[in-house]
Design a protein around this motif. Sequence first.
Motif, short mmCIF file in Angstrom:
data_model
loop_
_atom_site.label_atom_id
_atom_site.label_comp_id
_atom_site.label_asym_id
_atom_site.label_seq_id
_atom_site.Cartn_x
_atom_site.Cartn_y
_atom_site.Cartn_z
N ALA A 24 4.16 13.37 12.91
CA ALA A 24 4.42 12.73 11.62
C ALA A 24 4.84 13.79 10.61
O ALA A 24 4.27 14.88 10.58
CB ALA A 24 3.19 12.00 11.13
N SER A 25 5.84 13.45 9.80
CA SER A 25 6.30 14.39 8.77
C SER A 25 6.65 13.62 7.51
O SER A 25 6.87 12.41 7.54
CB SER A 25 7.51 15.17 9.27
OG SER A 25 8.59 14.31 9.55
N GLY A 26 6.72 14.34 6.39
CA GLY A 26 7.08 13.71 5.13
C GLY A 26 5.98 13.89 4.10
O GLY A 26 5.13 14.77 4.22
N SER A 27 5.99 13.03 3.11
CA SER A 27 5.05 13.12 2.00
C SER A 27 3.72 12.46 2.36
O SER A 27 3.37 11.40 1.85
CB SER A 27 5.66 12.48 0.75
OG SER A 27 6.88 13.09 0.40
N ILE A 28 2.98 13.11 3.23
CA ILE A 28 1.74 12.54 3.78
C ILE A 28 0.55 13.02 2.98
O ILE A 28 0.37 14.22 2.78
CB ILE A 28 1.60 12.94 5.26
CG1 ILE A 28 2.75 12.33 6.07
CG2 ILE A 28 0.24 12.47 5.80
CD1 ILE A 28 2.84 12.85 7.48
N PHE A 29 -0.27 12.06 2.55
CA PHE A 29 -1.53 12.40 1.89
C PHE A 29 -2.67 12.40 2.91
O PHE A 29 -3.49 13.32 2.93
CB PHE A 29 -1.83 11.41 0.77
CG PHE A 29 -3.15 11.65 0.08
CD1 PHE A 29 -4.22 10.80 0.29
CD2 PHE A 29 -3.31 12.73 -0.76
CE1 PHE A 29 -5.44 11.03 -0.34
CE2 PHE A 29 -4.52 12.98 -1.39
CZ PHE A 29 -5.59 12.12 -1.18
N SER A 30 -2.69 11.38 3.76
CA SER A 30 -3.73 11.29 4.78
C SER A 30 -3.26 10.41 5.92
O SER A 30 -2.48 9.47 5.71
CB SER A 30 -5.01 10.72 4.19
OG SER A 30 -6.07 10.76 5.13
N ILE A 31 -3.71 10.71 7.14
CA ILE A 31 -3.40 9.89 8.31
C ILE A 31 -4.70 9.33 8.86
O ILE A 31 -5.63 10.09 9.14
CB ILE A 31 -2.67 10.69 9.39
CG1 ILE A 31 -1.37 11.28 8.83
CG2 ILE A 31 -2.35 9.79 10.59
CD1 ILE A 31 -0.60 12.12 9.85
N SER A 70 -5.11 12.06 22.29
CA SER A 70 -5.73 13.11 21.47
C SER A 70 -4.86 13.34 20.25
O SER A 70 -3.72 12.85 20.19
CB SER A 70 -5.90 14.40 22.28
OG SER A 70 -4.64 14.90 22.70
N ARG A 71 -5.39 14.07 19.29
CA ARG A 71 -4.60 14.36 18.08
C ARG A 71 -4.95 15.73 17.56
O ARG A 71 -6.05 16.23 17.75
CB ARG A 71 -4.84 13.29 17.01
CG ARG A 71 -6.26 13.19 16.50
CD ARG A 71 -6.45 11.94 15.66
NE ARG A 71 -5.86 12.06 14.33
CZ ARG A 71 -5.77 11.05 13.46
NH1 ARG A 71 -6.20 9.84 13.81
NH2 ARG A 71 -5.25 11.25 12.26
N ASP A 72 -3.95 16.32 16.89
CA ASP A 72 -4.12 17.59 16.21
C ASP A 72 -3.88 17.30 14.73
O ASP A 72 -2.73 17.16 14.30
CB ASP A 72 -3.14 18.62 16.75
CG ASP A 72 -3.32 20.00 16.15
OD1 ASP A 72 -3.81 20.10 15.00
OD2 ASP A 72 -2.97 20.99 16.82
N ASN A 73 -4.94 17.20 13.96
CA ASN A 73 -4.80 16.81 12.56
C ASN A 73 -4.05 17.88 11.75
O ASN A 73 -3.37 17.55 10.77
CB ASN A 73 -6.17 16.53 11.95
CG ASN A 73 -6.81 15.28 12.53
OD1 ASN A 73 -6.11 14.34 12.90
ND2 ASN A 73 -8.12 15.27 12.62
N ALA A 74 -4.17 19.13 12.14
CA ALA A 74 -3.48 20.19 11.41
C ALA A 74 -1.96 20.08 11.58
O ALA A 74 -1.20 20.51 10.71
CB ALA A 74 -3.95 21.55 11.89
N LYS A 75 -1.54 19.49 12.69
CA LYS A 75 -0.10 19.34 12.98
C LYS A 75 0.38 17.91 12.77
O LYS A 75 1.55 17.62 13.04
CB LYS A 75 0.19 19.77 14.42
CG LYS A 75 -0.08 21.24 14.70
CD LYS A 75 0.27 21.59 16.14
CE LYS A 75 0.03 23.07 16.41
NZ LYS A 75 0.35 23.43 17.82
N ASN A 76 -0.51 17.02 12.32
CA ASN A 76 -0.15 15.60 12.14
C ASN A 76 0.49 15.03 13.41
O ASN A 76 1.48 14.30 13.34
CB ASN A 76 0.81 15.44 10.96
CG ASN A 76 0.14 15.71 9.63
OD1 ASN A 76 -1.08 15.63 9.50
ND2 ASN A 76 0.93 16.05 8.62
N THR A 77 -0.09 15.36 14.54
CA THR A 77 0.50 15.00 15.82
C THR A 77 -0.51 14.29 16.71
O THR A 77 -1.68 14.66 16.75
CB THR A 77 1.03 16.25 16.54
OG1 THR A 77 2.04 16.86 15.72
CG2 THR A 77 1.63 15.90 17.89
#
Length: 119
Positions: A24-31, A70-77
């Motif tokens: 995910a990319s862009g103007s993200i505040f929280s996922i 799984s997810r990597d929150n630091a990479k929004n992935t």
Amino acid sequence: QVQLVESGGGLVQPGGSLRLSCAASGSIFSIYAMGWYRQAPGKQRELVAIITNGGTTTYADSVKGRFTISRDNAKNTVYLQMNSLKPEDTAVYYCNADIATMEYEYVYWGQGTQVTVSS
């Protein structure tokens, strides 16, 4: 503007493995929750797996024990590790994510990536 970009699909033999990624990319505040869905030809889109921002996971019965989200929150992935693939796993796989910007919260979808399991 927020975008989800998937990668990692392809052709694999039965019993093989693939790893899908969705960034995910862009103007993200929280996922919040992130997930994977799939749609086979002539069928409705179905849930494959979901992971919350706290790491709680849910799987479709058909993929339990074979797929891992799984997810990597630091990479929004978000990732989907798919093992012991079967021909019936053939589908277009879509990621989605519940994302908050500074203005609003919305569920975004990726463009889809084809996974084909065939000998």
